[in-house]
Design a protein around this motif. Structure first.
Motif, PDB file in Angstrom:
ATOM      1  N   ASP A 218       0.828  -1.209   0.000  1.00 58.97           N
ATOM      2  CA  ASP A 218       0.000   0.000   0.000  1.00 58.97           C
ATOM      3  C   ASP A 218       0.864   1.261   0.000  1.00 58.97           C
ATOM      4  O   ASP A 218       0.515   2.266  -0.632  1.00 58.97           O
ATOM      5  N   THR A 219       1.983   1.209   0.716  1.00 58.02           N
ATOM      6  CA  THR A 219       2.858   2.389   0.754  1.00 58.02           C
ATOM      7  C   THR A 219       3.520   2.622  -0.593  1.00 58.02           C
ATOM      8  O   THR A 219       3.682   3.763  -1.032  1.00 58.02           O
ATOM      9  N   LYS A 220       3.909   1.540  -1.248  1.00 59.92           N
ATOM     10  CA  LYS A 220       4.492   1.674  -2.591  1.00 59.92           C
ATOM     11  C   LYS A 220       3.513   2.365  -3.525  1.00 59.92           C
ATOM     12  O   LYS A 220       3.883   3.287  -4.273  1.00 59.92           O
ATOM     13  N   LEU A 221       2.269   1.942  -3.485  1.00 54.01           N
ATOM     14  CA  LEU A 221       1.244   2.550  -4.333  1.00 54.01           C
ATOM     15  C   LEU A 221       1.021   4.005  -3.953  1.00 54.01           C
ATOM     16  O   LEU A 221       0.895   4.883  -4.822  1.00 54.01           O
ATOM     17  N   ALA A 222       1.004   4.270  -2.638  1.00 53.05           N
ATOM     18  CA  ALA A 222       0.789   5.645  -2.174  1.00 53.05           C
ATOM     19  C   ALA A 222       1.919   6.567  -2.623  1.00 53.05           C
ATOM     20  O   ALA A 222       1.687   7.727  -2.980  1.00 53.05           O
TER      21      ALA A 222
ATOM     22  N   THR B 196       3.789   6.105  -5.328  1.00 51.43           N
ATOM     23  CA  THR B 196       3.681   6.244  -6.778  1.00 51.43           C
ATOM     24  C   THR B 196       2.618   7.263  -7.173  1.00 51.43           C
ATOM     25  O   THR B 196       2.819   8.076  -8.087  1.00 51.43           O
ATOM     26  N   ASN B 197       1.473   7.226  -6.484  1.00 50.97           N
ATOM     27  CA  ASN B 197       0.388   8.137  -6.870  1.00 50.97           C
ATOM     28  C   ASN B 197       0.429   9.476  -6.133  1.00 50.97           C
ATOM     29  O   ASN B 197      -0.455  10.316  -6.319  1.00 50.97           O
ATOM     30  N   GLY B 198       1.445   9.672  -5.290  1.00 53.77           N
ATOM     31  CA  GLY B 198       1.609  10.952  -4.626  1.00 53.77           C
ATOM     32  C   GLY B 198       0.832  11.126  -3.340  1.00 53.77           C
ATOM     33  O   GLY B 198       0.794  12.228  -2.783  1.00 53.77           O
ATOM     34  N   SER B 199       0.231  10.042  -2.832  1.00 56.43           N
ATOM     35  CA  SER B 199      -0.514  10.137  -1.577  1.00 56.43           C
ATOM     36  C   SER B 199       0.403  10.320  -0.379  1.00 56.43           C
ATOM     37  O   SER B 199      -0.016  10.831   0.663  1.00 56.43           O
ATOM     38  N   VAL B 200       1.650   9.867  -0.501  1.00 65.83           N
ATOM     39  CA  VAL B 200       2.666  10.156   0.511  1.00 65.83           C
ATOM     40  C   VAL B 200       3.887  10.726  -0.203  1.00 65.83           C
ATOM     41  O   VAL B 200       4.094  10.489  -1.400  1.00 65.83           O
ATOM     42  N   ASP B 201       4.684  11.468   0.537  1.00 64.73           N
ATOM     43  CA  ASP B 201       5.877  12.083  -0.049  1.00 64.73           C
ATOM     44  C   ASP B 201       7.092  11.170   0.015  1.00 64.73           C
ATOM     45  O   ASP B 201       8.031  11.329  -0.782  1.00 64.73           O
ATOM     46  N   ALA B 202       7.092  10.221   0.961  1.00 64.49           N
ATOM     47  CA  ALA B 202       8.253   9.361   1.159  1.00 64.49           C
ATOM     48  C   ALA B 202       7.800   8.005   1.690  1.00 64.49           C
ATOM     49  O   ALA B 202       6.704   7.867   2.239  1.00 64.49           O
ATOM     50  N   TRP B 203       8.660   7.031   1.521  1.00 61.52           N
ATOM     51  CA  TRP B 203       8.402   5.657   1.964  1.00 61.52           C
ATOM     52  C   TRP B 203       9.614   5.183   2.741  1.00 61.52           C
ATOM     53  O   TRP B 203      10.716   5.121   2.208  1.00 61.52           O
ATOM     54  N   ALA B 204       9.427   4.868   4.020  1.00 57.56           N
ATOM     55  CA  ALA B 204      10.518   4.352   4.851  1.00 57.56           C
ATOM     56  C   ALA B 204      10.400   2.834   4.871  1.00 57.56           C
ATOM     57  O   ALA B 204       9.453   2.290   5.434  1.00 57.56           O
ATOM     58  N   THR B 205      11.367   2.139   4.272  1.00 55.69           N
ATOM     59  CA  THR B 205      11.233   0.706   4.068  1.00 55.69           C
ATOM     60  C   THR B 205      12.567  -0.004   4.200  1.00 55.69           C
ATOM     61  O   THR B 205      13.528   0.533   4.771  1.00 55.69           O
ATOM     62  N   TRP B 206      12.652  -1.197   3.681  1.00 56.62           N
ATOM     63  CA  TRP B 206      13.815  -2.072   3.873  1.00 56.62           C
ATOM     64  C   TRP B 206      13.946  -2.974   2.654  1.00 56.62           C
ATOM     65  O   TRP B 206      13.121  -2.957   1.742  1.00 56.62           O
TER      66      TRP B 206
END
Length: 318
Positions: free
Chosen positions: A170-174, A176-186
């Motif tokens: 879901d964060t990856k999609l968010a 990509t579509n601009g729903s979030v500015d950044a993704w903190a992942t691993w």
């Protein structure tokens, strides 16, 4: 209640969707011990299969794959799995929540891929640019941890950004579509996003994360399946050593087992340079520092003495 805030619901959904069973050494035999092994994407199953490290095993292994540490921890807590790999920060989060596990093995990796990602065209250039921005991640994950550390490195606090709790897909999609500015992942999500051209690293985990991860086991499994757990840990360590001596073969196996592009599999594998190591005083102190950081940021209500969370009786192969 969001799915991230209801990890049991997430676990049930993910477990039903991604359950994979491996019969090590043949079909299940009556009277043999069955080790219920939890795994995370890009984890132990790919490693052991790639190295043919399950040859001659005298117990059965039932694998269940999870997309992140939170549903894996919930499965451990529920007794749905006996053991599984978990990062330093999510292990602390799970233990503080009352999950009855012990950490029986430890490894350290280059934490570059535990990172804050942004879209390739994002105007954000440094950690300081995260002020007032939205960051998607899993609550209590190593991604959550590195997001907080990135903010701290820029003199910012947890409330200086809008952290939204979402599972990786879901964060990856968010993002990509601009729903979030950044993704903190691993990893392998970082390598997958980089090699596909969907994201770039804004802040890497180097200097922010310890790079520690653990093999956790439930207290009930420790009481009844200790010999199988000891054998399993030793096979994992030997397989890890083999993997760095056979990079092309292992990378291909990793890509096949977890279903990602070969270039992403090889990138995340090579740069992690994972090394299993003894649980010693230095390692315990590093884990304590991580727990204390979570206390300082308000994610823990009281201090966790991490010394009690380790079982140091397990040995690594020579």
């Amino acid at each position: 209640m969001s799915e991230e805030r209801n990890p049991r619901r997430q676990f049930l959904r993910q477990g039903a969707a991604s359950l994979a069973v491996l019969y090590a050494g043949g079909s299940l035999a009556q009277g043999r011990v069955t080790l219920k092994a939890g795994d995370q994407k890009g984890g132990l199953r790919a490693l052991l299969e790639g190295a043919n490290a399950l040859d001659g095993v005298n117990y059965d292994i039932q694998w269940t794959e999870f997309p992140a540490a939170a549903p894996l921890a919930e499965a451990l807590n529920a007794g749905a799995v006996d053991s599984g790999p978990i990062g330093d920060a999510p292990a602390i989060f799970a233990l503080a929540a009352g999950t009855r596990i012990k950490l029986i093995g430890a490894n350290r990796s280059d934490p570059y891929g535990t990172a804050v990602l942004v879209r390739p065209d994002s105007p954000l250039k440094t950690a300081a640019d995260l002020k007032g921005k939205s960051i998607g991640t899993n609550r209590g994950s190593i991604g959550h941890y590195v997001a907080l550390k990135a903010l701290e490195s820029a003199g910012l606090g947890p409330n200086d950004a809008n952290i939204r709790f979402l599972p990786p897909a879901d964060t990856k999609l968010a993002l990509t579509n601009g729903s979030v500015d950044a993704w903190a992942t691993w990893e392998p999500y970082t390598a997958m996003a980089e090699t596909s051209g969907h994201a770039r690293v804004l802040v890497s985990g180097r200097g922010l994360s310890s790079g520690l991860s653990f093999l956790a086991a439930t207290e009930s499994a420790l009481a009844t399946k200790r010999a199988a757990l000891q054998d399993f840990l030793q096979r994992v360590v030997r397989a890890q050593r083999w993997s760095y001596q056979h990079v092309p073969e292992y990378s291909a196996s990793l890509a096949r087992v977890i279903g990602i592009a070969p270039e992403a599999a090889r990138l995340q594998f090579e740069r992690r340079n994972t090394q299993w190591r003894p649980i010693d005083a230095e390692l315990v102190a590093t884990q304590q520092a991580t727990a204390d950081f979570y206390l300082k940021t308000g994610l823990l209500r009281q201090r966790l003495d991490v010394r009690q969370t380790f079982d140091t009786t397990f040995t690594l192969p020579a």
